[in-house]
Write an enzyme that holds these catalytic residues in place. Structure first.
Site, short mmCIF file in Angstrom:
data_model
loop_
_atom_site.label_atom_id
_atom_site.label_comp_id
_atom_site.label_asym_id
_atom_site.label_seq_id
_atom_site.Cartn_x
_atom_site.Cartn_y
_atom_site.Cartn_z
N GLY A 66 0.78 -1.27 -0.04
CA GLY A 66 -0.01 0.01 0.05
C GLY A 66 0.70 1.32 0.01
N TRP A 68 2.12 2.94 -2.39
CA TRP A 68 1.72 3.89 -3.40
C TRP A 68 0.60 4.48 -3.14
CZ3 TRP A 68 3.32 3.35 -9.60
CH2 TRP A 68 4.73 3.04 -9.32
N ASP A 85 -4.64 -6.19 -6.20
CA ASP A 85 -3.65 -7.10 -5.74
C ASP A 85 -4.00 -8.64 -5.57
OD1 ASP A 85 -0.28 -6.17 -4.96
OD2 ASP A 85 -1.13 -8.53 -4.51
N ASN A 101 -6.57 -11.29 -9.39
CA ASN A 101 -5.53 -11.30 -10.23
C ASN A 101 -5.91 -10.66 -11.64
OD1 ASN A 101 -3.78 -12.04 -12.17
ND2 ASN A 101 -3.79 -14.40 -11.93
N ASP A 126 2.59 -1.17 -10.54
CA ASP A 126 3.80 -1.70 -10.15
C ASP A 126 3.85 -3.26 -9.70
OD1 ASP A 126 6.41 -1.27 -8.99
OD2 ASP A 126 5.70 -0.79 -6.86
N LYS A 166 5.75 -0.58 -14.42
CA LYS A 166 6.93 -1.02 -13.87
C LYS A 166 7.33 -2.16 -15.12
CE LYS A 166 7.58 -3.44 -10.02
NZ LYS A 166 8.66 -2.93 -9.01
C1 LIG Z 1 6.55 -4.51 -5.93
S1 LIG Z 1 4.84 -4.96 -5.22
C2 LIG Z 1 3.95 -3.53 -5.10
C3 LIG Z 1 4.29 -2.51 -4.10
C4 LIG Z 1 3.12 -1.12 -4.10
N1 LIG Z 1 3.36 -0.62 -5.20
C5 LIG Z 1 3.53 -0.34 -2.84
O1 LIG Z 1 3.84 0.52 -2.92
O2 LIG Z 1 3.35 -0.90 -1.97
C6 LIG Z 1 4.14 -5.91 -6.56
C7 LIG Z 1 2.94 -6.57 -6.30
O3 LIG Z 1 2.34 -6.99 -7.40
C8 LIG Z 1 1.28 -7.67 -7.20
N2 LIG Z 1 1.07 -8.77 -8.36
C9 LIG Z 1 1.86 -9.67 -9.03
N3 LIG Z 1 1.08 -10.10 -10.18
C10 LIG Z 1 0.02 -9.62 -10.04
C11 LIG Z 1 -1.26 -10.05 -10.59
N4 LIG Z 1 -1.37 -10.77 -11.64
N5 LIG Z 1 -2.44 -9.42 -10.56
C12 LIG Z 1 -2.51 -8.52 -9.45
N6 LIG Z 1 -1.43 -8.22 -8.64
C13 LIG Z 1 -0.21 -8.83 -8.93
C14 LIG Z 1 2.30 -8.87 -5.95
O4 LIG Z 1 1.19 -9.65 -5.32
C15 LIG Z 1 2.90 -7.68 -5.21
O5 LIG Z 1 2.29 -7.37 -4.02
#
Ligand SMILES: C[S@@+](CC[C@H](N)C(=O)[O-])C[C@H]1O[C@@H](n2cnc3c(N)ncnc32)[C@H](O)[C@@H]1O
Length: 212
Positions: A66, A68, A85, A101, A126, A166
């Protein structure tokens, strides 16, 4: 810190802990009440491109824990914020969270429903799949996700909107960039100072949507 490092941990976990303890952005995030050091990446992106304001429709993909959401929700207080997420995210004020997802049809339908089929002003992604420790495969997986975001996002975005995703720099970024240039007039490649220098992580900042 020393007593934690003395515990029986794998050497990779010890390396991760040591890096966390020394990381200035981890320390700063704690001091400023942010959930993750990622908050600084969005602060830097917004400082450079100035996309955040009030009364917007904002969609964030890959939002947990969380960091962002804490940033944009304080600016977009009167607009609509949807964060998505695969894993849970503790409540952030002004943000609606959906555990799903992004790649699923049900998730895409829920996005349309949430914004009542209206256009979106900013799409942030992200998202990062779990690393398997092979940088080539990790890079392909992350750039595949980014491509999905661009292919889905351009249809939902306002003409004046922004899509920020990203990606990992490397050979397999080429199709992502080709597709992005096809849909957007402006394409910027941004590496925030708060993004670890040893990481291939970059952000693609897309705007100037071509009429379609
Ligand atoms: C680097 S973290 C994000 C950090 C976030 N921007 C923050 O500021 O806290 C990446 C996130 O992408 C999510 N993620 C990866 N593949 C996903 C998908 N197909 N659908 C939804 N979320 C996904 C992961 O569960 C993870 O929590």
């Amino acid at each position: 810190m020393k007593h934690i490092l003395k515990k029986k941990l794998k050497s990779s976990s010890k390396r991760w802990l040591t890096r966390q303890f020394k990381d200035v952005y981890v320390i700063k995030a704690k001091e400023e009440g942010f959930r993750s050091r990622s908050s600084f990446k969005l602060l830097e992106i917004n400082k450079k491109f100035r996309m955040l304001s009030n009364n917007l429709n904002i969609l964030e993909l890959g939002s947990s824990p969380g960091g962002w959401a804490q940033v944009y929700s304080k600016i977009n207080t009167k607009g609509k914020n949807l964060a998505i997420d695969l894993i849970n995210m503790a409540k952030v004020e002004n943000v609606n969270f959906l555990k799903n997802n992004f790649l699923s049809e049900s998730c895409k339908n829920e996005i349309h429903n949430f914004f009542e089929n209206k256009k979106i002003d900013i799409i942030f992604s992200d998202m990062a799949p779990n690393s398997i420790g092979n940088s080539v495969i990790d890079s392909i997986k992350i750039n595949h996700l980014a491509l999905e975001v661009v292919n889905f996002g351009y249809k939902l975005l306002n003409l004046g909107g922004y899509l920020i995703t990203k990606y990992f720099s490397g050979k397999d970024e080429l199709s992502l960039i080709k597709v992005s240039k096809y849909y957007f007039k402006k394409i910027n490649f941004f590496k925030p100072a708060s993004s670890r220098s040893e990481s291939k992580e970059m952000y693609l900042v897309l705007s100037g949507l071509r009429k379609n």
